[in-house]
Design a protein around this motif. Structure first.
Motif, PDB file in Angstrom:
ATOM      1  N   ASN A 131      14.112 -47.158  30.429  1.00 41.13           N
ATOM      2  CA  ASN A 131      13.775 -46.708  31.777  1.00 41.13           C
ATOM      3  C   ASN A 131      14.967 -46.037  32.447  1.00 41.13           C
ATOM      4  OD1 ASN A 131      12.102 -46.616  34.241  1.00 41.13           O
ATOM      5  ND2 ASN A 131      13.606 -48.076  35.008  1.00 41.13           N
ATOM      6  N   THR A 132      16.157 -46.590  32.291  1.00 39.79           N
ATOM      7  CA  THR A 132      17.338 -46.012  32.919  1.00 39.79           C
ATOM      8  C   THR A 132      17.614 -44.613  32.385  1.00 39.79           C
ATOM      9  OG1 THR A 132      18.305 -48.203  33.239  1.00 39.79           O
ATOM     10  CG2 THR A 132      19.806 -46.324  33.346  1.00 39.79           C
ATOM     11  N   GLU A 133      17.552 -44.451  31.049  1.00 38.85           N
ATOM     12  CA  GLU A 133      17.825 -43.134  30.489  1.00 38.85           C
ATOM     13  C   GLU A 133      16.723 -42.148  30.851  1.00 38.85           C
ATOM     14  OE1 GLU A 133      19.651 -41.163  26.495  1.00 38.85           O
ATOM     15  OE2 GLU A 133      18.103 -42.690  26.195  1.00 38.85           O
ATOM     16  N   ALA A 134      15.475 -42.611  30.918  1.00 42.19           N
ATOM     17  CA  ALA A 134      14.382 -41.725  31.316  1.00 42.19           C
ATOM     18  C   ALA A 134      14.597 -41.209  32.733  1.00 42.19           C
ATOM     19  CB  ALA A 134      13.045 -42.455  31.208  1.00 42.19           C
ATOM     20  N   LYS A 135      15.032 -42.093  33.638  1.00 42.06           N
ATOM     21  CA  LYS A 135      15.291 -41.663  35.009  1.00 42.06           C
ATOM     22  C   LYS A 135      16.449 -40.673  35.060  1.00 42.06           C
ATOM     23  CE  LYS A 135      12.155 -43.988  37.264  1.00 42.06           C
ATOM     24  NZ  LYS A 135      11.428 -44.581  36.112  1.00 42.06           N
ATOM     25  N   LEU A 136      17.474 -40.896  34.235  1.00 41.37           N
ATOM     26  CA  LEU A 136      18.587 -39.950  34.173  1.00 41.37           C
ATOM     27  C   LEU A 136      18.082 -38.575  33.740  1.00 41.37           C
ATOM     28  CD1 LEU A 136      21.577 -39.098  34.142  1.00 41.37           C
ATOM     29  CD2 LEU A 136      21.759 -40.127  31.863  1.00 41.37           C
ATOM     30  N   LEU A 137      17.235 -38.530  32.727  1.00 39.98           N
ATOM     31  CA  LEU A 137      16.694 -37.254  32.245  1.00 39.98           C
ATOM     32  C   LEU A 137      15.864 -36.561  33.315  1.00 39.98           C
ATOM     33  CD1 LEU A 137      15.528 -38.346  28.661  1.00 39.98           C
ATOM     34  CD2 LEU A 137      17.583 -37.027  29.241  1.00 39.98           C
ATOM     35  N   MET A 138      15.025 -37.329  34.013  1.00 40.15           N
ATOM     36  CA  MET A 138      14.147 -36.729  35.014  1.00 40.15           C
ATOM     37  C   MET A 138      14.926 -36.256  36.235  1.00 40.15           C
ATOM     38  SD  MET A 138      10.862 -39.299  34.742  1.00 40.15           S
ATOM     39  CE  MET A 138       9.746 -38.294  35.738  1.00 40.15           C
ATOM     40  N   LEU A 139      15.863 -37.070  36.693  1.00 37.90           N
ATOM     41  CA  LEU A 139      16.666 -36.662  37.835  1.00 37.90           C
ATOM     42  C   LEU A 139      17.515 -35.436  37.492  1.00 37.90           C
ATOM     43  CD1 LEU A 139      17.729 -40.203  39.068  1.00 37.90           C
ATOM     44  CD2 LEU A 139      16.358 -38.559  40.378  1.00 37.90           C
ATOM     45  N   ARG A 140      18.071 -35.413  36.305  1.00 37.81           N
ATOM     46  CA  ARG A 140      18.861 -34.253  35.887  1.00 37.81           C
ATOM     47  C   ARG A 140      18.005 -32.992  35.868  1.00 37.81           C
ATOM     48  NH1 ARG A 140      21.142 -35.288  30.364  1.00 37.81           N
ATOM     49  NH2 ARG A 140      22.830 -36.356  31.458  1.00 37.81           N
ATOM     50  N   HIS A 141      16.788 -33.102  35.359  1.00 33.84           N
ATOM     51  CA  HIS A 141      15.905 -31.936  35.316  1.00 33.84           C
ATOM     52  C   HIS A 141      15.556 -31.484  36.736  1.00 33.84           C
ATOM     53  CE1 HIS A 141      13.038 -29.198  33.454  1.00 33.84           C
ATOM     54  NE2 HIS A 141      12.151 -29.560  34.380  1.00 33.84           N
ATOM     55  N   ALA A 142      15.252 -32.442  37.598  1.00 37.08           N
ATOM     56  CA  ALA A 142      14.862 -32.093  38.968  1.00 37.08           C
ATOM     57  C   ALA A 142      15.996 -31.398  39.716  1.00 37.08           C
ATOM     58  CB  ALA A 142      14.414 -33.343  39.714  1.00 37.08           C
ATOM     59  N   PHE A 143      17.201 -31.960  39.628  1.00 42.73           N
ATOM     60  CA  PHE A 143      18.311 -31.419  40.411  1.00 42.73           C
ATOM     61  C   PHE A 143      18.995 -30.229  39.745  1.00 42.73           C
ATOM     62  CE2 PHE A 143      18.272 -35.758  42.329  1.00 42.73           C
ATOM     63  CZ  PHE A 143      18.089 -35.361  43.652  1.00 42.73           C
ATOM     64  N   GLU A 144      19.101 -30.240  38.418  1.00 47.71           N
ATOM     65  CA  GLU A 144      19.899 -29.218  37.749  1.00 47.71           C
ATOM     66  C   GLU A 144      19.072 -28.074  37.173  1.00 47.71           C
ATOM     67  OE1 GLU A 144      22.597 -31.076  34.987  1.00 47.71           O
ATOM     68  OE2 GLU A 144      23.254 -32.570  36.457  1.00 47.71           O
ATOM     69  N   THR A 145      17.792 -28.292  36.912  1.00 47.60           N
ATOM     70  CA  THR A 145      16.932 -27.206  36.428  1.00 47.60           C
ATOM     71  C   THR A 145      16.075 -26.650  37.561  1.00 47.60           C
ATOM     72  OG1 THR A 145      16.866 -28.122  34.196  1.00 47.60           O
ATOM     73  CG2 THR A 145      15.139 -26.559  34.790  1.00 47.60           C
ATOM     74  N   TRP A 146      15.376 -27.525  38.261  1.00 45.31           N
ATOM     75  CA  TRP A 146      14.569 -27.061  39.397  1.00 45.31           C
ATOM     76  C   TRP A 146      15.413 -26.761  40.626  1.00 45.31           C
ATOM     77  CZ3 TRP A 146      10.261 -31.347  39.126  1.00 45.31           C
ATOM     78  CH2 TRP A 146       9.400 -31.056  38.052  1.00 45.31           C
ATOM     79  N   GLY A 147      16.491 -27.524  40.835  1.00 47.54           N
ATOM     80  CA  GLY A 147      17.295 -27.347  42.033  1.00 47.54           C
ATOM     81  C   GLY A 147      16.666 -27.939  43.274  1.00 47.54           C
ATOM     82  N   VAL A 148      15.974 -29.077  43.134  1.00 45.40           N
ATOM     83  CA  VAL A 148      15.324 -29.691  44.286  1.00 45.40           C
ATOM     84  C   VAL A 148      16.346 -30.213  45.278  1.00 45.40           C
ATOM     85  CG1 VAL A 148      13.300 -30.342  42.920  1.00 45.40           C
ATOM     86  CG2 VAL A 148      15.158 -31.995  43.236  1.00 45.40           C
ATOM     87  N   ARG A 149      15.900 -30.410  46.529  1.00 46.84           N
ATOM     88  CA  ARG A 149      16.765 -30.971  47.556  1.00 46.84           C
ATOM     89  C   ARG A 149      16.697 -32.485  47.603  1.00 46.84           C
ATOM     90  NH1 ARG A 149      18.471 -27.662  51.580  1.00 46.84           N
ATOM     91  NH2 ARG A 149      19.774 -29.476  52.044  1.00 46.84           N
ATOM     92  N   ARG A 150      15.576 -33.065  47.137  1.00 47.86           N
ATOM     93  CA  ARG A 150      15.447 -34.514  47.151  1.00 47.86           C
ATOM     94  C   ARG A 150      14.457 -34.957  46.091  1.00 47.86           C
ATOM     95  NH1 ARG A 150      13.971 -37.363  51.767  1.00 47.86           N
ATOM     96  NH2 ARG A 150      12.565 -38.718  50.631  1.00 47.86           N
ATOM     97  N   VAL A 151      14.681 -36.184  45.600  1.00 39.94           N
ATOM     98  CA  VAL A 151      13.731 -36.860  44.724  1.00 39.94           C
ATOM     99  C   VAL A 151      13.431 -38.209  45.363  1.00 39.94           C
ATOM    100  CG1 VAL A 151      13.341 -37.937  42.474  1.00 39.94           C
ATOM    101  CG2 VAL A 151      14.493 -35.722  42.617  1.00 39.94           C
ATOM    102  N   SER A 152      12.145 -38.523  45.493  1.00 39.46           N
ATOM    103  CA  SER A 152      11.726 -39.780  46.111  1.00 39.46           C
ATOM    104  C   SER A 152      11.204 -40.745  45.062  1.00 39.46           C
ATOM    105  CB  SER A 152      10.626 -39.516  47.146  1.00 39.46           C
ATOM    106  OG  SER A 152      11.055 -38.594  48.114  1.00 39.46           O
ATOM    107  N   LEU A 153      11.281 -42.022  45.377  1.00 37.88           N
ATOM    108  CA  LEU A 153      10.669 -43.083  44.579  1.00 37.88           C
ATOM    109  C   LEU A 153      10.093 -44.093  45.562  1.00 37.88           C
ATOM    110  CD1 LEU A 153      13.832 -42.551  43.251  1.00 37.88           C
ATOM    111  CD2 LEU A 153      12.599 -43.530  41.324  1.00 37.88           C
ATOM    112  N   ARG A 154       9.090 -44.842  45.131  1.00 34.61           N
ATOM    113  CA  ARG A 154       8.508 -45.858  46.004  1.00 34.61           C
ATOM    114  C   ARG A 154       8.063 -47.061  45.191  1.00 34.61           C
ATOM    115  NH1 ARG A 154       3.067 -43.198  48.393  1.00 34.61           N
ATOM    116  NH2 ARG A 154       4.289 -41.268  48.318  1.00 34.61           N
ATOM    117  N   ALA A 155       7.867 -48.173  45.883  1.00 36.89           N
ATOM    118  CA  ALA A 155       7.399 -49.392  45.224  1.00 36.89           C
ATOM    119  C   ALA A 155       6.694 -50.270  46.246  1.00 36.89           C
ATOM    120  CB  ALA A 155       8.566 -50.166  44.602  1.00 36.89           C
ATOM    121  N   ASP A 156       5.754 -51.069  45.761  1.00 37.45           N
ATOM    122  CA  ASP A 156       5.162 -52.117  46.585  1.00 37.45           C
ATOM    123  C   ASP A 156       6.309 -52.954  47.147  1.00 37.45           C
ATOM    124  OD1 ASP A 156       3.974 -54.627  47.395  1.00 37.45           O
ATOM    125  OD2 ASP A 156       2.229 -54.148  46.167  1.00 37.45           O
TER     126      ASP A 156
END
Length: 227
Positions: A131-156
């Motif tokens: 899970n930790t490495e998957a989040k690293l991959l997804m966050l890297r793609h979001a910020f470094e490939t897409w260039g997003v300004r924010r990534v959100s997460l939520r939980a009960d």
């Protein structure tokens, strides 16, 4: 919608969710369902077929980018995760603010903000560092490939382990929306919202890199993945 992509790590590979994943996903979800009290996870082939169909429909509508989570050691599908709540800020300012789709072609659109959600892992894959490495991959793609300004997460808000896992990623708690929605158990629940901003990404990236590196030298401990 953003073009589906495969994200490669050492312990995990995130590949575009597809119909051929149904049987393997159903098997992963059936290992031990004791940790899914707060997490929507399909049970059985029929439910998994619908789960995949719904995810692909959301992808076609430009609302999500779903993945099958694959353990690289043996090529086994061990769960799923996705980008969702994609938001596009191009064009004139609208008021009141509201999520909107891209102004141009949805096939080449790049979001300005996204959420990571729909995450679950099989019982034996939890606590292994996947899970930790998957989040690293997804966050890297979001910020470094897409260039997003924010990534959100939520939980009960009741899901203490999931919230601890999100906080362990380096995400910042924005607050809890009280009596926000109904949980899987039918009880009206609060929802804890977290985020990582683009200026925070370098710090979060280094923290996750250390955790992934350190994880390779540790023994397995069980933890619940974010819902």
């Amino acid at each position: 919608m953003p073009v589906p992509v495969t994200l490669h790590g050492r312990a995990v590979r995130l590949e575009p969710l597809a119909e051929h994943h149904v049987e393997a996903l159903a098997a992963a979800a059936a290992e031990d369902r004791g940790s899914y009290a707060f997490t929507p996870v399909p049970s059985g082939i029929e439910a998994t077929e619908q789960y995949v169909a719904d995810a692909l429909a959301a992808q076609a509508a430009g609302r999500a980018v779903p993945f099958a989570t694959v353990r690289t050691a043996d090529g086994r599908v061990v769960g799923s995760t996705r980008f969702c709540e994609l938001d596009y800020w191009q064009g004139p300012v609208i008021w009141p603010p509201a999520p909107r789709g891209p102004l141009g072609s949805p096939l080449t659109a790049i979001p300005d903000a996204a959420e990571i959600g729909g995450t679950w892992l099989s019982a034996r894959a939890q606590g292994t560092g996947i899970n930790t490495e998957a989040k690293l991959l997804m966050l890297r793609h979001a910020f470094e490939t897409w260039g997003v300004r924010r990534v959100s997460l939520r939980a009960d808000a009741r899901n203490v382990r999931s919230r601890a896992a999100i906080e362990g990623l380096g995400a910042v708690l924005e607050g809890v929306h009280r009596a926000h929605t109904r949980g899987l158990d039918g009880v009206v629940r609060g929802t804890a919202f977290y985020s990582v901003l683009d200026e925070e990404w370098p710090r979060v990236r280094e923290q996750l890199r250390r955790r992934v590196g350190e994880r390779r030298g540790t023994t397995r401990t069980r933890t619940l993945v974010p819902a």
